[in-house]
Design a protein around this motif. Structure first.
Motif, short mmCIF file in Angstrom:
data_model
loop_
_atom_site.label_atom_id
_atom_site.label_comp_id
_atom_site.label_asym_id
_atom_site.label_seq_id
_atom_site.Cartn_x
_atom_site.Cartn_y
_atom_site.Cartn_z
N UNK A 128 0.86 -1.04 0.08
CA UNK A 128 0.23 -0.05 0.06
C UNK A 128 0.81 1.34 0.24
N UNK A 129 1.99 1.21 0.76
CA UNK A 129 2.84 2.48 0.87
C UNK A 129 3.45 2.50 -0.44
N UNK A 151 11.70 7.03 2.88
CA UNK A 151 12.32 6.85 4.05
C UNK A 151 11.72 6.07 5.24
N UNK A 152 10.33 6.26 5.40
CA UNK A 152 9.38 5.42 6.15
C UNK A 152 9.76 3.92 5.79
N UNK A 153 9.41 3.55 4.76
CA UNK A 153 9.54 2.30 4.26
C UNK A 153 10.94 1.77 4.61
N UNK A 184 -5.08 7.84 0.47
CA UNK A 184 -4.64 8.05 1.92
C UNK A 184 -5.58 7.52 2.96
N UNK A 185 -6.79 7.94 2.86
CA UNK A 185 -7.80 7.34 3.49
C UNK A 185 -7.66 5.83 3.72
N UNK A 186 -7.93 5.03 2.59
CA UNK A 186 -7.57 3.72 2.32
C UNK A 186 -6.57 3.20 3.05
N UNK A 187 -5.17 3.76 3.03
CA UNK A 187 -4.07 3.39 3.75
C UNK A 187 -4.23 3.66 5.17
N UNK A 188 -4.87 4.50 5.75
CA UNK A 188 -5.22 4.77 7.23
C UNK A 188 -6.07 3.65 7.59
N UNK A 189 -7.21 3.22 6.79
CA UNK A 189 -8.01 2.29 7.22
C UNK A 189 -7.27 0.99 7.36
#
Length: 166
Positions: A9-10, A59-61, A102-107
């Protein structure tokens, strides 16, 4: 390390951010050619901002010991628009589409109980609220101005105050 589902997803999102950067870049080029240097600088700046969003995801990954890839598809970006209004309408729709992703990733991160990613994505939520509001405000101004050349001239000068400093 995080789940493969979150990682994928990221990765999709970082590729969307790259696509967004290229979209802003193509729009800036079109606007520059028709002589609106204030608007083109605004769009060039936002192209860089979208690229920085991609870097933030990379960077997060990396911090989570994941792996990423850049997916360049052969999809051509539009390089001509019928008007500034047309351009900003398409840009507004694009930003709304990014917000949905983004909403999908948060969910997804909540469902996967990946609270590190859930927390990380809060920055993107705030950013999308700002992006949508800014592009909608610009679109509203362009709709108000219509085809009034002096209004477009003043707006082109005025948009400089909306440049974000990265």
């Amino acid at each position: 390390m995080f789940s493969n589902t979150i990682q994928l997803g990221l990765i999709k999102q970082l590729n969307r951010e790259l696509e967004s950067s290229l979209l802003y870049l193509s729009m800036a080029s079109w606007v520059e050619k028709i002589g609106f240097e204030g608007i083109c600088e605004f769009l060039y700046d936002h192209s860089n901002e979208e690229r920085n969003h991609m870097f933030k995801l990379i960077r997060y990954i990396n911090k989570r010991n994941g792996n990423f890839y850049i997916s360049i598809n052969n999809k051509s970006l539009e390089t001509s628009y019928s008007s500034l209004k047309d351009l900003f309408q398409k840009l507004f729709q694009h930003e709304k589409d990014i917000s949905e992703e983004i909403n999908f990733l948060v969910e997804l991160s909540s469902r996967e109980k990946d609270y590190f990613t859930y927390n990380f994505l809060q920055w993107f939520i705030e950013e999308q609220i700002e992006e949508e509001a800014l592009i909608k405000m610009i679109l509203n101004k362009i709709e108000l101005i219509g085809e009034d050349k002096s209004g477009l001239y003043l707006f082109n000068k005025d948009i400089k105050k909306y440049h974000k400093k990265n």
